[in-house]
Scaffold this motif. Structure first.
Motif, PDB file in Angstrom:
ATOM      1  N   PRO A  59      17.803 -34.154 -36.959  1.00 43.41           N
ATOM      2  CA  PRO A  59      17.409 -33.116 -35.997  1.00 43.41           C
ATOM      3  C   PRO A  59      17.580 -31.733 -36.614  1.00 43.41           C
ATOM      4  O   PRO A  59      18.559 -31.500 -37.322  1.00 43.41           O
ATOM      5  CB  PRO A  59      18.390 -33.302 -34.835  1.00 43.41           C
ATOM      6  CG  PRO A  59      19.046 -34.621 -35.039  1.00 43.41           C
ATOM      7  CD  PRO A  59      18.918 -34.969 -36.495  1.00 43.41           C
ATOM      8  N   GLY A  60      16.624 -30.864 -36.377  1.00 43.53           N
ATOM      9  CA  GLY A  60      16.738 -29.496 -36.863  1.00 43.53           C
ATOM     10  C   GLY A  60      16.311 -29.304 -38.306  1.00 43.53           C
ATOM     11  O   GLY A  60      16.383 -28.194 -38.837  1.00 43.53           O
ATOM     12  N   ALA A  61      15.849 -30.365 -38.957  1.00 41.41           N
ATOM     13  CA  ALA A  61      15.464 -30.250 -40.368  1.00 41.41           C
ATOM     14  C   ALA A  61      14.165 -29.451 -40.537  1.00 41.41           C
ATOM     15  O   ALA A  61      13.883 -28.951 -41.634  1.00 41.41           O
ATOM     16  CB  ALA A  61      15.307 -31.635 -40.982  1.00 41.41           C
ATOM     17  N   GLY A  62      13.408 -29.358 -39.465  1.00 41.42           N
ATOM     18  CA  GLY A  62      12.150 -28.608 -39.539  1.00 41.42           C
ATOM     19  C   GLY A  62      10.916 -29.496 -39.412  1.00 41.42           C
ATOM     20  O   GLY A  62       9.810 -29.088 -39.790  1.00 41.42           O
ATOM     21  N   LYS A  63      11.072 -30.664 -38.849  1.00 43.09           N
ATOM     22  CA  LYS A  63       9.942 -31.592 -38.715  1.00 43.09           C
ATOM     23  C   LYS A  63       8.818 -31.002 -37.871  1.00 43.09           C
ATOM     24  O   LYS A  63       7.650 -31.077 -38.232  1.00 43.09           O
ATOM     25  CB  LYS A  63      10.415 -32.922 -38.093  1.00 43.09           C
ATOM     26  CG  LYS A  63      11.465 -33.648 -38.925  1.00 43.09           C
ATOM     27  CD  LYS A  63      11.927 -34.924 -38.272  1.00 43.09           C
ATOM     28  CE  LYS A  63      12.675 -34.717 -36.962  1.00 43.09           C
ATOM     29  NZ  LYS A  63      13.931 -33.955 -37.106  1.00 43.09           N
ATOM     30  N   SER A  64       9.195 -30.404 -36.740  1.00 41.21           N
ATOM     31  CA  SER A  64       8.165 -29.842 -35.859  1.00 41.21           C
ATOM     32  C   SER A  64       7.488 -28.632 -36.508  1.00 41.21           C
ATOM     33  O   SER A  64       6.285 -28.423 -36.349  1.00 41.21           O
ATOM     34  CB  SER A  64       8.760 -29.438 -34.512  1.00 41.21           C
ATOM     35  OG  SER A  64       9.289 -30.564 -33.864  1.00 41.21           O
ATOM     36  N   THR A  65       8.281 -27.866 -37.229  1.00 39.28           N
ATOM     37  CA  THR A  65       7.715 -26.697 -37.911  1.00 39.28           C
ATOM     38  C   THR A  65       6.713 -27.157 -38.977  1.00 39.28           C
ATOM     39  O   THR A  65       5.615 -26.603 -39.095  1.00 39.28           O
ATOM     40  CB  THR A  65       8.848 -25.855 -38.554  1.00 39.28           C
ATOM     41  OG1 THR A  65       9.881 -25.654 -37.588  1.00 39.28           O
ATOM     42  CG2 THR A  65       8.325 -24.505 -39.015  1.00 39.28           C
ATOM     43  N   ILE A  66       7.087 -28.180 -39.722  1.00 40.19           N
ATOM     44  CA  ILE A  66       6.173 -28.729 -40.732  1.00 40.19           C
ATOM     45  C   ILE A  66       4.930 -29.303 -40.068  1.00 40.19           C
ATOM     46  O   ILE A  66       3.799 -29.069 -40.520  1.00 40.19           O
ATOM     47  CB  ILE A  66       6.899 -29.808 -41.575  1.00 40.19           C
ATOM     48  CG1 ILE A  66       7.966 -29.146 -42.463  1.00 40.19           C
ATOM     49  CG2 ILE A  66       5.907 -30.600 -42.430  1.00 40.19           C
ATOM     50  CD1 ILE A  66       8.890 -30.116 -43.170  1.00 40.19           C
ATOM     51  N   ILE A 102       7.068 -25.441 -27.877  1.00 42.67           N
ATOM     52  CA  ILE A 102       6.958 -24.023 -28.200  1.00 42.67           C
ATOM     53  C   ILE A 102       6.507 -23.844 -29.648  1.00 42.67           C
ATOM     54  O   ILE A 102       5.610 -23.076 -29.937  1.00 42.67           O
ATOM     55  CB  ILE A 102       8.301 -23.292 -27.942  1.00 42.67           C
ATOM     56  CG1 ILE A 102       8.556 -23.252 -26.432  1.00 42.67           C
ATOM     57  CG2 ILE A 102       8.279 -21.884 -28.517  1.00 42.67           C
ATOM     58  CD1 ILE A 102       9.978 -22.923 -26.046  1.00 42.67           C
ATOM     59  N   ARG A 103       7.120 -24.644 -30.547  1.00 42.39           N
ATOM     60  CA  ARG A 103       6.743 -24.509 -31.946  1.00 42.39           C
ATOM     61  C   ARG A 103       5.301 -24.913 -32.206  1.00 42.39           C
ATOM     62  O   ARG A 103       4.667 -24.429 -33.109  1.00 42.39           O
ATOM     63  CB  ARG A 103       7.684 -25.338 -32.831  1.00 42.39           C
ATOM     64  CG  ARG A 103       8.810 -24.476 -33.386  1.00 42.39           C
ATOM     65  CD  ARG A 103       9.705 -25.237 -34.299  1.00 42.39           C
ATOM     66  NE  ARG A 103      10.681 -26.032 -33.580  1.00 42.39           N
ATOM     67  CZ  ARG A 103      11.604 -25.541 -32.777  1.00 42.39           C
ATOM     68  NH1 ARG A 103      11.675 -24.248 -32.569  1.00 42.39           N
ATOM     69  NH2 ARG A 103      12.458 -26.324 -32.177  1.00 42.39           N
ATOM     70  N   MET A 104       4.810 -25.841 -31.402  1.00 43.03           N
ATOM     71  CA  MET A 104       3.444 -26.282 -31.615  1.00 43.03           C
ATOM     72  C   MET A 104       2.472 -25.499 -30.740  1.00 43.03           C
ATOM     73  O   MET A 104       1.299 -25.794 -30.679  1.00 43.03           O
ATOM     74  CB  MET A 104       3.326 -27.778 -31.345  1.00 43.03           C
ATOM     75  CG  MET A 104       4.087 -28.604 -32.381  1.00 43.03           C
ATOM     76  SD  MET A 104       4.026 -30.341 -32.001  1.00 43.03           S
ATOM     77  CE  MET A 104       5.286 -30.983 -33.090  1.00 43.03           C
TER      78      MET A 104
HETATM   79  N1  LIG Z   1      15.458 -20.866 -42.582  1.00 45.91           N
HETATM   80  C1  LIG Z   1      14.532 -21.744 -42.239  1.00 45.91           C
HETATM   81  N2  LIG Z   1      14.497 -22.199 -40.978  1.00 45.91           N
HETATM   82  C2  LIG Z   1      13.532 -23.096 -40.655  1.00 45.91           C
HETATM   83  C3  LIG Z   1      12.581 -23.557 -41.611  1.00 45.91           C
HETATM   84  N3  LIG Z   1      11.785 -24.461 -40.996  1.00 45.91           N
HETATM   85  C4  LIG Z   1      12.212 -24.566 -39.720  1.00 45.91           C
HETATM   86  N4  LIG Z   1      13.257 -23.742 -39.504  1.00 45.91           N
HETATM   87  C5  LIG Z   1      14.003 -23.549 -38.240  1.00 45.91           C
HETATM   88  O1  LIG Z   1      14.847 -24.664 -38.011  1.00 45.91           O
HETATM   89  C6  LIG Z   1      14.953 -24.925 -36.622  1.00 45.91           C
HETATM   90  C7  LIG Z   1      14.600 -26.364 -36.320  1.00 45.91           C
HETATM   91  O2  LIG Z   1      13.219 -26.592 -36.613  1.00 45.91           O
HETATM   92  P1  LIG Z   1      12.377 -27.770 -35.977  1.00 45.91           P
HETATM   93  O3  LIG Z   1      11.038 -27.721 -36.611  1.00 45.91           O
HETATM   94  O4  LIG Z   1      12.430 -27.739 -34.502  1.00 45.91           O
HETATM   95  O5  LIG Z   1      13.209 -29.036 -36.476  1.00 45.91           O
HETATM   96  P2  LIG Z   1      13.087 -30.566 -36.050  1.00 45.91           P
HETATM   97  O6  LIG Z   1      14.184 -30.860 -35.101  1.00 45.91           O
HETATM   98  O7  LIG Z   1      13.265 -31.333 -37.333  1.00 45.91           O
HETATM   99  O8  LIG Z   1      11.731 -30.779 -35.454  1.00 45.91           O
HETATM  100  C8  LIG Z   1      14.044 -23.927 -35.938  1.00 45.91           C
HETATM  101  O9  LIG Z   1      14.808 -22.865 -35.476  1.00 45.91           O
HETATM  102  C9  LIG Z   1      13.104 -23.499 -37.046  1.00 45.91           C
HETATM  103  O10 LIG Z   1      12.603 -22.197 -36.845  1.00 45.91           O
HETATM  104  C10 LIG Z   1      12.639 -23.017 -42.924  1.00 45.91           C
HETATM  105  O11 LIG Z   1      11.844 -23.349 -43.794  1.00 45.91           O
HETATM  106  N5  LIG Z   1      13.630 -22.129 -43.184  1.00 45.91           N
END
Ligand SMILES: Nc1nc2c(ncn2[C@@H]2O[C@H](COP(=O)(O)OP(=O)(O)O)[C@@H](O)[C@H]2O)c(=O)[nH]1
Ligand SMILES: [Mg+2]
Length: 317
Positions: A59-66, A102-104
């Motif tokens: 969780p929080g690794a950035g999956k949704s952002t990617i 929100i991210r998407m």
């Molecule tokens: N510093 C940094 N933060 C990031 C990066 N990618 C995502 N984040 C942040 O990490 C947090 C979790 O991202 P999210 O995509 O929701 O993670 P998920 O739980 O794996 O889906 C968010 O606050 C993002 O803005 C990155 O490349 N660098």
């Protein structure tokens, strides 16, 4: 197994590009509606057209952002994208899902993108099955790529991710211990490793560590898992990720692995359907009372489990 006029119309509308109809059909899959087998039967020929990308990791690794950045990438190529965000525990209104939305959000007004979240709670435990069925609906709708996002812990998530044609495992520098990740079984399922948040400290270290593990663990393997660095929040490294997804796709097409994967998937699905049909036949032919009696006898030791099973079979065949 026949469809009502209403359901047939729903399918017609979905096939004509109606998003509301697609959403309704997905709801049928989620709720395991009794008409679902007939719906999927009608769509079978269209159900394997999309390319499925699985994204997993802590969780929080950035999956949704990617995911968000990959959507933008594919849209810029004129491709359509479906996203299935699988949340293992939290309900629909849960924080994680809301965050994903929100991210998407960038793509929420785009007709070429369809995003859906499902949770274990909403699918009566059959999350990998529901996921597979929803992907089929995405495919029939005509989406080119489907991205399945799931947290990389636990068996049910691993089951979900096995549906994917290409699996990305996303890690972050602060996770620190790459070896831990490998222990969690992610090594085996990864086709591509992505070290995200490379704007933070420690990225080079974990990348080197994973590269080393990859080369140690898979000497002479035909597909050497690439280890890529991204900073998804800034959109850095995403093109390379998309390139490697295409490379992996081509590799699998060339070597016949993609066909094999899909054959295995079809086979597993078939045995599940048969199993369900047998269970339905058992409960139809044997009254609940009769079954219960046999269970009681097995429980008390009056019958051994094999005798019990034979007894059940003898009554339905
Ligand atoms: N510093 C940094 N933060 C990031 C990066 N990618 C995502 N984040 C942040 O990490 C947090 C979790 O991202 P999210 O995509 O929701 O993670 P998920 O739980 O794996 O889906 C968010 O606050 C993002 O803005 C990155 O490349 N660098
Ligand atoms: Mg997420």
């Amino acid at each position: 197994m026949s469809l009502s006029q209403h359901e047939n119309e729903l399918i017609d509308r979905m096939l004509a590009g109606d998003r509301v109809a697609l959403a309704r059909l997905i709801t049928l899959a989620e709720s395991r509606h009794s008409s679902l087998p007939a719906v999927l039967k009608r769509l079978d020929q269209l159900s394997e057209r999309c390319y499925i990308i699985g994204i997993t990791g802590p969780p929080g690794a950035g999956k949704s952002t990617i995911t968000n950045k990959l959507i933008a990438h594919y849209r810029s190529l004129g491709k359509t994208v479906g996203v299935l965000a699988v949340d293992p525990s939290s309900p629909f209104s849960g924080g994680a899902i809301l965050g994903d939305r929100i991210r998407m959000h960038d793509h929420s007004m785009d007709d070429g993108v369809f995003i859906r979240s499902i949770s274990t709670r909403g699918t009566h435990g059959g999350i990998s099955r529901a996921s597979r069925e929803i992907i089929k609906l995405f495919s029939a709708f005509g989406l080119d790529y489907v991205i399945v996002e799931t947290v990389g812990v636990g068996q049910s998530e691993l089951d979900v991710i096995r549906i994917a044609d290409t699996v990305l495992v996303v890690l972050v520098p602060e996770a620190g211990d790459g070896v831990q990740t490998m222990k969690a079984g992610l090594m085996e399922i990864a086709d591509i490793f992505v070290v995200n948040k490379c704007d933070r400290e420690g990225a080079n270290l974990i990348t080197a560590e994973i590269k080393q593990i990859v080369s140690l663990k898979s000497p002479g393997k035909e597909w050497k898992q690439p280890v890529l660095m991204t900073s998804a929040a800034r959109g850095e490294g995403i093109d390379k990720v998309a390139d490697e997804i295409e490379n992996h796709r081509e590799f699998q097409e060339k070597t016949g692995r993609l066909r094999l994967k899909r054959e295995v998937r079809r086979e597993e699905e078939f045995s599940e359907i048969v199993k369900e049909a047998v269970e339905a036949a058992v409960s139809e032919k044997l009254s609940r009372k009769e079954v219960k009696k046999i269970y009681e006898k097995v429980k008390s030791g009056e019958l051994d489990p094999y005798e019990g099973a034979e007894l059940v079979l003898s009554k339905i065949i």
